[in-house]
Each structure stands twice: as structure tokens, then as C-alpha cells.
Design an enzyme around this catalytic site. Structure first.
Site, PDB file in Angstrom:
ATOM      1  CD  GLN A  89      72.549 -10.843  25.999  1.00  0.00           C
ATOM      2  OE1 GLN A  89      71.484 -10.725  26.563  1.00  0.00           O
ATOM      3  NE2 GLN A  89      73.700 -10.587  26.606  1.00  0.00           N
ATOM      4  CG  ASP A 143      70.845 -18.993  25.081  1.00  0.00           C
ATOM      5  OD1 ASP A 143      70.477 -18.908  26.264  1.00  0.00           O
ATOM      6  OD2 ASP A 143      70.215 -18.471  24.131  1.00  0.00           O
ATOM      7  NE  ARG A 161      62.817 -10.614  25.238  1.00  0.00           N
ATOM      8  CZ  ARG A 161      63.715 -11.056  26.122  1.00  0.00           C
ATOM      9  NH1 ARG A 161      63.327 -11.793  27.148  1.00  0.00           N
ATOM     10  NH2 ARG A 161      64.999 -10.775  25.990  1.00  0.00           N
ATOM     11  CG  HIS A 210      68.631 -11.585  22.240  1.00  0.00           C
ATOM     12  ND1 HIS A 210      68.152 -10.301  22.409  1.00  0.00           N
ATOM     13  CD2 HIS A 210      68.742 -12.109  23.501  1.00  0.00           C
ATOM     14  CE1 HIS A 210      67.969 -10.080  23.708  1.00  0.00           C
ATOM     15  NE2 HIS A 210      68.314 -11.147  24.375  1.00  0.00           N
ATOM     16  CB  CYS A 221      72.429 -14.143  26.528  1.00  0.00           C
ATOM     17  SG  CYS A 221      71.307 -15.546  26.378  1.00  0.00           S
ATOM     18  NE  ARG A 232      70.616  -6.821  26.404  1.00  0.00           N
ATOM     19  CZ  ARG A 232      69.494  -7.556  26.526  1.00  0.00           C
ATOM     20  NH1 ARG A 232      69.533  -8.713  27.149  1.00  0.00           N
ATOM     21  NH2 ARG A 232      68.358  -7.146  25.973  1.00  0.00           N
TER      22      ARG A 232
HETATM   23  N1  NVA Z   1      67.710 -18.147  23.511  1.00  0.00           N
HETATM   24  C1  NVA Z   1      67.020 -17.674  24.703  1.00  0.00           C
HETATM   25  C2  NVA Z   1      67.562 -16.336  25.096  1.00  0.00           C
HETATM   26  C3  NVA Z   1      66.909 -15.736  26.321  1.00  0.00           C
HETATM   27  C4  NVA Z   1      67.445 -14.387  26.629  1.00  0.00           C
HETATM   28  C5  NVA Z   1      65.527 -17.605  24.418  1.00  0.00           C
HETATM   29  O1  NVA Z   1      65.148 -17.177  23.319  1.00  0.00           O
HETATM   30  O2  NVA Z   1      64.746 -17.972  25.290  1.00  0.00           O
HETATM   31  N1   CP Z   2      69.424 -12.058  28.145  1.00  0.00           N
HETATM   32  C1   CP Z   2      68.150 -11.637  28.166  1.00  0.00           C
HETATM   33  O1   CP Z   2      67.621 -11.111  27.186  1.00  0.00           O
HETATM   34  O2   CP Z   2      67.523 -11.805  29.365  1.00  0.00           O
HETATM   35  P1   CP Z   2      65.965 -11.604  29.680  1.00  0.00           P
HETATM   36  O3   CP Z   2      65.216 -12.716  29.020  1.00  0.00           O
HETATM   37  O4   CP Z   2      65.890 -11.651  31.178  1.00  0.00           O
HETATM   38  O5   CP Z   2      65.537 -10.269  29.139  1.00  0.00           O
END
Ligand code: NVA
Ligand code: CP
Length: 302
Positions: free
Chosen positions: A134, A218, A104, A131, A258, A286
Site C-alpha cells: 500500500q 485509516d 495477507r 502494509h 488506503c 496498487r
Molecule cells: N489497517 C487496515 C488496512 C486495511 C487495508 C487493516 O489492517 O485492517
Molecule cells: N487497501 C487495501 O489493502 O484494501 P483491501 O483490504 O480491500 O485489500
């Protein structure tokens, strides 16, 4: 086995996804029956986090243990990644000591460069651009509730972010329609729109939601964009999924998020906690979807 990575949704074809959705169902059933599924005994997963996480860390860590393997957590703060060791060198070393890697991070080019220097499969656990884990879990959840997603309509309300970009890729591969409504200045960037024949854009989020089978949204401000927060709070004020919006969607429409959610911003509590929301199952899925994914990347089809 040929080395494969899952860096974007479009790294797999429709047949791969059909296999993965069915395999996730089988793995989930075994999990619910407390049946061991230790197919990755003695294998090691390295998880690299350059951004915060609850669900991604937990689902990969618990999932890999449930597959019989050992997960290892690395983050930027206490590894050499935070002190400027090149990503290519990190990939060379980490992939000699592990069987599979999840990352990540910020830019997609970081996971691309890591994968180019990795001896083992690499999974994108979220970048600024995509992502894919997800959306894998989301479509698995959709299928559980409503059957095949082919020909259905998914409405994306809000920021055209990493989740939205991934839905766009999925729509082409799995043949469904995506309607996107974002405030001006926060819409789909041309490079993510290019050539997509399944997407339609709406100025009015209510119109985008009309008749949709799935309404999803989101946060207004994704990780890495925090300095834009104040401007985003103003710009996104009318892009909130509420009961009125769910009422204009198909009568059997479901709602996904998500997570983490900001109640009262992109979604009201009454929608998130309401009868049409599948957000909690979506989060659980997930685990099952990624177990299927890791088994697939390491062992192929079973
Ligand atoms: N769009 C959000 C998703 C978090 C799981 C982010 O990138 O922070
Ligand atoms: N949806 C998701 O990826 O959550 P986290 O940021 O908690 O991993």
C-alpha cells in the site's frame, strides 16, 4: 537471480524504490494504451488470504494476468492452512508449484517464516504490523501529484497501525518527515519507533496537519482488532480528517486513505470525495505499482 522478498518496506533501498516508481509509471502508461506487457507469461502467482480483501486480491490477480501469468487464490477456510498445516510445510510445497507468492495474514512472523522456507519471492499483502504494498502505491501516487517525496511532510492521523508503521519505515529510506497524532494508548509502539529520526508526535491532530503536504488516515479498527471496536469508537472521536483539518494543511495538500474507509469516522465524506482526495487513484495505483514489483522480483531491472 538472487532471491529477494518484499516483507517490509525496509527490505528495499532507496535506489530500488526509485527504479520501481519509474517502472510503475511506464507500466501504467502501457496499460492505459492497451499495450500488452506479458513479461511473466507462463508464470504462476499464489495469493494466500487469511484476512478479507477487495483491492489487494483484485490488484494482484488482475495485475498478474495482465503480466501474462496465472494467479491462484488460496484462503484459510478452504485450504489446509486453516487446519493447522505448519506454515513452513506450506511454504515448502507452495513454492515448489509457483513462481511468486503473496500473503495477507495476521502476525508478521508468519510471512517471515513462510519466506524463510520459500524457494520463490514472497510479498507481504498486509500483516498486523505492516502494509508495504500500500505504501509503495501511495508514494507512487504522491510522486505523480507532487513530485519527489524527499523533504516533504506526511501527517498520519489516527491509529498507529500497520499503515503507520510502514510510513515510518518509508520516511527513513526516502528521507521525508512524518508527523503522527494518535489517541492515548493507540500511539506508535516502541519497536516501530526505535531509532526513527524523521518522526514527530503530536497530541493535537490539527497541529500535526499544519502545513503538511499529505494528510492520511485509516480505519479506527483494523482487521483482527474487532473486539476493541467499542473502546476505539470513543477513543478516536477527535481523530477525524475533515475540511477544517485539510484547510490547515499546505494549500496544495493531498489526502490519501488506503481504503476501505468508514465515512464519518476517520474521514468525512466531504474530504474523501473532495478536490484534495487522491484516494481513488491511490487504489488504482496498487495495480501498477505491484505489477512493477512482481516484474522486479522475478526478472530484475528491465
Ligand atoms: N489497517 C487496515 C488496512 C486495511 C487495508 C487493516 O489492517 O485492517
Ligand atoms: N487497501 C487495501 O489493502 O484494501 P483491501 O483490504 O480491500 O485489500
Amino acid at each position: 537471480m538472487t532471491l529477494r522478498h518484499y516483507l517490509q518496506f525496509k527490505d528495499f533501498v532507496r535506489d530500488d524504490f526509485d527504479y520501481l516508481f519509474e517502472r510503475a509509471r511506464v507500466i501504467k502508461e502501457k496499460f492505459k494504451r492497451y499495450e500488452p506487457h506479458h513479461v511473466l507469461f507462463d508464470r504462476t502467482l499464489v495469493m494466500i488470504f487469511e484476512k478479507a480483501s477487495t483491492r489487494t486480491r483484485l490488484s494482484f490477480e488482475a495485475g498478474f494476468k495482465q503480466l501474462g501469468g496465472s494467479p491462484i487464490y488460496l484462503n484459510t477456510q478452504d485450504s489446509q492452512l486453516g487446519r493447522g498445516e505448519p506454515i513452513e510445510d506450506s511454504a515448502e510445497v507452495i513454492s515448489r508449484m509457483s513462481d511468486i507468492v503473496m500473503i495477507r495474514t495476521f502476525g508478521q512472523e508468519i510471512v517471515d517464516r513462510f519466506a524463510a522456507h520459500s524457494r520463490v519471492p514472497v510479498i507481504n499483502g498486509l500483516t498486523n504490523e505492516y502494509h508495504p504494498c500500500q505504501v509503495l502505491a501511495d508514494i507512487f501516487t504522491f510522486i505523480e501529484h507532487k513530485g519527489s517525496i524527499q523533504g516533504k511532510t506526511v501527517t498520519w492521523v489516527g491509529d498507529a497501525n500497520n499503515m503507520c508503521n510502514t510510513w515510518l519505515q518509508a520516511s527513513e529510506i526516502l528521507d521525508f518527515q512524518v508527523r503522527v497524532s494518535s489517541p492515548e494508548g493507540y500511539g506508535i509502539k516502541p519497536e516501530f519507533m526505535a531509532g526513527n529520526t524523521r518522526v514527530s508526535l503530536f497530541a493535537d491532530p490539527m497541529e500535526a496537519a499544519r502545513g503538511a503536504h499529505l494528510v492520511t488516515t485509516d480505519v479506527w479498527t483494523s482487521m483482527g482488532f474487532e473486539e476493541e471496536n467499542a473502546a476505539r469508537m470513543k477513543a478516536f472521536a477527535d481523530w477525524r480528517v475533515d475540511d477544517e483539518m485539510m484547510a490547515i494543511a499546505d494549500k496544495d495538500a493531498i489526502f490519501m486513505h488506503c481504503l476501505p474507509a468508514h465515512r464519518g469516522e476517520e474521514v468525512t465524506s466531504s474530504v474523501l470525495d473532495g478536490p484534495q482526495s487522491v484516494a481513488w487513484e491511490e487504489a488504482e495505483n496498487r495495480l501498477h505499482a505491484q505489477k512493477a514489483l512482481m516484474e522486479f522480483l522475478l526478472l530484475g531491472r528491465q
